[in-house]
Write a protein that holds these residues in place. Structure first.
Motif, mmCIF file in Angstrom:
data_model
loop_
_atom_site.group_PDB
_atom_site.id
_atom_site.type_symbol
_atom_site.label_atom_id
_atom_site.label_comp_id
_atom_site.label_asym_id
_atom_site.label_seq_id
_atom_site.Cartn_x
_atom_site.Cartn_y
_atom_site.Cartn_z
ATOM 1 N N UNK A 56 39.666 35.769 33.851
ATOM 2 C CA UNK A 56 39.692 37.166 34.012
ATOM 3 C C UNK A 56 38.788 37.475 35.276
ATOM 4 N N UNK A 57 37.517 37.232 34.874
ATOM 5 C CA UNK A 57 36.454 37.735 35.635
ATOM 6 C C UNK A 57 36.475 37.384 36.993
ATOM 7 N N UNK A 58 37.332 36.083 37.372
ATOM 8 C CA UNK A 58 37.348 35.691 38.693
ATOM 9 C C UNK A 58 38.430 36.825 39.357
ATOM 10 N N UNK A 59 39.489 37.054 38.784
ATOM 11 C CA UNK A 59 40.451 37.960 39.222
ATOM 12 C C UNK A 59 39.818 39.464 39.635
ATOM 13 N N UNK A 60 39.126 39.860 38.622
ATOM 14 C CA UNK A 60 38.560 40.972 38.669
ATOM 15 C C UNK A 60 37.343 40.926 39.914
ATOM 16 N N UNK A 61 36.575 39.918 39.901
ATOM 17 C CA UNK A 61 35.855 39.895 41.198
ATOM 18 C C UNK A 61 36.274 39.781 42.794
ATOM 19 N N UNK A 62 37.378 38.935 42.616
ATOM 20 C CA UNK A 62 37.799 38.849 44.083
ATOM 21 C C UNK A 62 38.689 40.211 44.240
ATOM 22 N N UNK A 63 39.105 40.878 43.403
ATOM 23 C CA UNK A 63 39.899 42.055 43.890
ATOM 24 C C UNK A 63 39.001 42.972 44.272
#
Length: 228
Positions: A152-159
């Motif tokens: 979840x954090x990964x997707x948020x960060x790259x977005x």
């Protein structure tokens, strides 16, 4: 290439304009958001108290371990642990520029009117909350490095970085941010881990720059910092 030439032009122009006072002394107004969501403005510059300017520059004053005998005021001293980590090379990648303090300042100045640019503090949250460079956005390196454990954090960060996730789970980097990444100092590998993780997923290297000196060098130079 256009971006890099613009940065060089901005830096040289600023250095010429502030030849007498120094680019770092003039300061750059930066808008930041505190933990309560309130927007505030901080002037980022080299903060040197008047009493420190009056101290004669000599070996005893600058390098002495016995500051008392050198008669250096407390406000002019800085002490850091220098026995941790492992020193890092000056160049990480052929397409990634390594920045010093003036390049970071020039980047911050241009960033105020260009939302395609982002200064990234790649450390974990507690380090960022303790002290950071004004205007920096916190993207903890481990969210990218350990992306399978932090989906979840990964997707948020790259977005946040402008990466679009396609329906087939591939990445679209056409609208990514131009970023400068930093961490604790020239011995800290957190920013390096973040950059390596970004390169692994295909983030364009020419959109990344690295501030190797990080917080230690920033503070050692007397630069403005903020606490969250």
């Amino acid at each position: 290439m256009f971006y890099k030439m613009t940065m060089i032009s901005l830096l040289l122009t600023s250095l010429t304009a502030f030849a007498r006072t120094g680019f770092e002394y003039e300061g750059i107004p930066v808008k930041t958001v505190d933990t309560k969501g309130k927007i505030k403005q901080i002037v980022v510059k080299r903060d040197i108290p008047e009493e420190c300017l009056k101290i004669p520059i000599n070996n005893m004053m600058v390098w002495s371990e016995n500051y008392a005998s050198a008669k250096v005021p407390e406000i002019c001293k800085s002490t850091y642990v220098h026995t941790t980590g492992k020193l890092l090379p000056m160049k990480l990648h052929e397409d990634i520029d390594t920045y010093g303090e003036l390049e970071v300042l020039a980047f911050i100045k241009q960033m105020q009117t260009d939302d395609s640019m982002m200064l990234i503090d790649g450390r974990k949250e507690e380090w960022y909350a303790y002290r950071t460079i004004p205007g920096a956005v916190n993207i903890p390196f481990h969210h990218l490095k350990e992306r399978k454990s932090f989906e979840f954090e990964f997707e948020h960060e790259i977005e946040t970085l402008g990466v679009k996730i396609n329906e087939d789970d591939t990445f679209d980097f056409s609208q990514v941010k131009t970023i400068v990444v930093f961490c604790n100092g020239p011995w800290c590998s957190q920013s390096v881990a973040m950059i390596e993780a970004l390169l692994e997923i295909g983030y364009p290297a020419e959109k990344i720059s690295w501030y190797r000196g990080g917080m230690q060098t920033w503070l050692a130079a007397g630069m403005t910092c903020s606490r969250k």
